[in-house]
Write an enzyme that holds these catalytic residues in place. Structure first.
Site, PDB file in Angstrom:
ATOM      1  N   GLU A 181      31.839  31.677  41.584  1.00 24.69           N
ATOM      2  CA  GLU A 181      32.549  32.933  41.865  1.00 24.69           C
ATOM      3  C   GLU A 181      33.641  34.215  40.489  1.00 24.69           C
ATOM      4  O   GLU A 181      32.540  35.436  40.747  1.00 24.69           O
ATOM      5  CB  GLU A 181      33.522  33.450  43.253  1.00 24.69           C
ATOM      6  N   LYS A 215      40.100  27.014  55.240  1.00 33.24           N
ATOM      7  CA  LYS A 215      38.739  28.094  54.098  1.00 33.24           C
ATOM      8  C   LYS A 215      38.598  27.389  52.874  1.00 33.24           C
ATOM      9  O   LYS A 215      40.097  26.545  52.221  1.00 33.24           O
ATOM     10  CB  LYS A 215      38.927  29.222  53.177  1.00 33.24           C
ATOM     11  N   HIS A 240      11.251  33.333  46.029  1.00 30.02           N
ATOM     12  CA  HIS A 240      11.749  34.251  46.752  1.00 30.02           C
ATOM     13  C   HIS A 240      13.036  33.306  48.340  1.00 30.02           C
ATOM     14  O   HIS A 240      13.263  34.063  48.887  1.00 30.02           O
ATOM     15  CB  HIS A 240      10.357  34.664  47.697  1.00 30.02           C
ATOM     16  N   SER A 252      42.473  30.050  50.971  1.00 28.89           N
ATOM     17  CA  SER A 252      42.215  31.359  52.046  1.00 28.89           C
ATOM     18  C   SER A 252      43.586  31.298  52.616  1.00 28.89           C
ATOM     19  O   SER A 252      44.998  30.931  53.094  1.00 28.89           O
ATOM     20  CB  SER A 252      41.692  31.676  53.008  1.00 28.89           C
TER      21      SER A 252
END
Ligand code: ARG
Length: 457
Positions: free
Chosen positions: A293, A286, A159, A280
Site C-alpha cells: 500500500e 487484521k 476490466h 490494526s
C-alpha cells in the site's frame, strides 16, 4: 555573521537578516553532496596546478585539506553552518580554516553555479547506477518466483473480470518486461548525465587558461558541455531521471496494487509473509498489506516531484537562477523513495506465498474457456464470428441453468453446433487452454520457460 566574514561579503555594508540566512540556506538538504563536491574540487585543483594557474605545492595542500575534510564529515565531526548557506561554501570555509590563505585559491576559475551543476551530475550518476542494479534485482526476484510456480494457472483479467486462464508465472514476467524497460530508460538518462559542466564559470566561461577536458578525464565524463550558459542553467538530466522514476513507479504501484488485491479474502491468491505486514490498532484480527500500500502511495510522491521540478524550471530566464536550489529536495527524495521501494518489493517478491489451489479453482470458473470453444469451432471450419455467436448462446444457456460449458453432455452441445465432437472436453480444461497459447509472447509454458532462460534464472 558580520558582512565581512561571509565568503561573498565584500560588497555588503550590513549583515544578512537572520530570517534570510535561514531562508536561503540549503545545507540541511545538500550536505549529502559532500563526497561529490570534494571529488570535483580535487579534480579542479589538480587541473589548476597542471595549467600553472596555481603552484603544484599549493594544489597538494588543497587536496590534502579536502581529503581531511571528507574524513571529518564521514566521521560526523564536521560542524555545518547555515550562515555558509550550502555544502560548497561550508567546505570552502573549512578548507581556509584548516590550511590558511592557500585555501582561498581553490575557487579560482570556478563559480558555485558550475560547481553545483557538476556535483548533481556526479551524485546522480552514482545513484542511477545503483538504481539500475536494484531494478534488475527486483526483476530477477520476480523471475525466480515465477520459476518456482511455473505451472500454476490463474484467471487472467480484462476490466478486472475473469477473461482467459494464464500462468501465474507469465503474469509475473509481465512485470519483468516492464522493469527491463525501466532499466533501459535509466541507462539512457546516464548518457545525458555524462557531460562535464565545470569550467563554465558563473555563466560565460573564464579568462583563465583552464583545461576542461583534463577535468572530464579525471572525473570520468565522456564529454565536455558546449555552451556555458546552458551548462549552468540545465537540469534536464534531473527531470529525465525523475520522469524515468515516475514511470518505474507506475509499474511498482500496479504490482503493489495486485498484491493488495490478491492477498484479500476475496481473491486469496497469495499470502504475504507476516514480517512484511502491519496490524490494526483497534481490530485484533487484521493483517494489513501495509508495505505494498505504501509503495502504491509513494508513487504519488514521485509524480509530485516530477511536477515540482518541471514547474521550477519552466520560464526561468538564462542562465543560473536561485530557484534552481529547489531542485534538490524533489531529486533526493525521488532517489530515496525509489531505492527503498525497490528493496521492499524485492523482499516481498521473494517471500510471497502462492495459494495454488485457490488460483486453480478460480481459473476453472467463469466461462474462461469460451474463447477456446470458439477456436475449436474455427478449427472445424466455422467462421469466427459465427463461432462467437454459437458459444455466446451456449454460455447464456449455461448461465440460466447454473452449469459450466463442460458440464453439458455432448448431445446437448451438438444442438448448438453439429461440429462439436467428444474430443471437445479435453480441449476445454484451463491447462489445455494455457498449453495451446503458443503464439509468440503467449502464456504457454514453453514460452514462459524460454523467457525465464533468457532472463538467466
Ligand atoms: N546552493 C546553490 C544551489 O544549489 C548553489 C549555487 C548558488 N549560486 C549562487 N549564485 N547563489 O543552487
Amino acid at each position: 555573521m558580520p558582512p565581512g566574514k561571509k565568503l561573498w561579503g565584500g560588497r555588503f555594508v550590513s549583515a544578512t537578516a537572520g530570517s534570510v540566512e535561514a531562508f536561503t540556506a540549503s545545507i540541511d538538504v545538500d550536505a549529502r553532496l559532500y563526497r561529490h563536491d570534494i571529488a570535483g574540487s580535487i579534480a579542479h585543483a589538480r587541473m589548476l596546478a597542471r595549467q600553472r594557474i596555481i603552484a603544484p605545492r599549493e594544489a597538494r595542500r588543497i587536496v590534502a585539506g579536502l581529503e581531511a575534510i571528507r574524513d571529518e564529515i564521514d566521521e560526523g565531526k564536521f560542524r555545518f553552518s547555515a550562515a555558509d548557506e550550502d555544502i560548497h561554501m561550508n567546505i570552502e570555509r573549512r578548507l581556509i580554516e584548516r590550511i590558511g590563505r592557500v585555501g582561498e585559491k581553490l575557487h579560482t576559475a570556478r563559480s558555485r553555479n558550475d560547481q553545483v551543476a557538476l556535483d548533481l551530475r556526479l551524485y546522480l550518476r552514482d545513484e542511477v547506477k545503483a538504481i539500475i542494479v536494484a531494478v534488475d534485482g527486483l526483476k530477477r526476484e520476480l523471475a525466480r518466483t515465477a520459476k518456482r510456480h511455473i505451472d500454476v494457472v490463474m484467471p487472467g483479467y480484462t476490466h478486472l473480470q475473469r477473461a482467459q486462464p494464464v500462468l501465474f508465472s507469465h503474469h509475473l514476467l509481465a512485470y519483468a518486461d516492464m522493469l527491463e524497460r525501466d532499466t533501459e530508460r535509466m541507462r539512457d538518462c546516464l548518457k545525458r548525465m555524462d557531460v562535464l559542466p565545470l569550467g563554465s564559470g558563473a555563466l560565460a566561461g573564464t579568462t583563465l587558461p583552464i583545461d576542461r577536458r583534463y577535468v572530464a578525464r579525471l572525473l570520468g565524463f565522456a564529454r565536455v558541455s558546449k555552451n556555458s550558459l546552458d551548462s549552468v542553467a540545465d537540469r534536464d538530466f534531473a527531470i529525465e531521471f525523475i520522469a524515468a522514476a515516475a514511470i518505474l513507479f507506475v509499474h511498482l504501484s500496479r504490482l503493489a496494487e495486485e498484491w493488495v488485491l490478491w492477498s484479500s479474502t476475496e481473491f486469496g491468491f497469495i499470502e504475504l509473509p507476516d514480517r512484511y505486514c502491519t496490524g490494526s490498532s483497534m481490530m485484533p484480527q487484521k493483517k494489513n498489506p501495509g508495505v505494498p500500500e505504501l509503495v502504491r502511495g509513494k508513487a504519488g510522491r514521485v509524480f509530485g516531484h516530477l511536477q515540482a521540478l518541471l514547474t521550477i524550471m519552466k520560464g526561468l530566464p538564462l542562465a543560473y537562477n536561485r530557484d534552481l536550489q529547489e531542485d534538490k529536495r524533489p531529486l533526493f527524495d525521488t532517489v530515496d523513495t525509489v531505492k527503498a521501494s525497490l528493496e521492499v518489493m524485492r523482499e516481498l517478491a521473494a517471500g510471497v506465498k502462492v495459494r495454488k489451489q485457490r488460483m486453480t479453482e478460480a481459473a476453472a470458473d467463469g466461462f474462461m474457456n469460451a474463447t477456446d470453444l470458439a477456436d475449436y469451432l474455427v478449427e472445424h471450419g466455422v467462421p469466427f464470428r459465427s463461432a462467437h455467436g454459437i458459444v455466446g448462446r451456449i454460455v447464456r444457456s449455461c448461465v440460466e441453468r447454473g452449469v459450466k460449458i463442460e458440464d453439458l453432455p455432448l448431445g446437448e452441445l451438438k444442438r448448438f453446433s453439429p461440429k462439436i465432437e467428444k474430443d471437445v472436453y479435453a480441449y476445454l480444461t484451463a491447462d489445455a487452454g494455457v498449453g495451446r497459447r503458443r503464439s509468440e509472447g503467449g502464456t504457454a509454458p514453453v514460452n514462459v520457460r524460454r523467457r525465464l532462460k533468457e532472463l538467466g534464472v
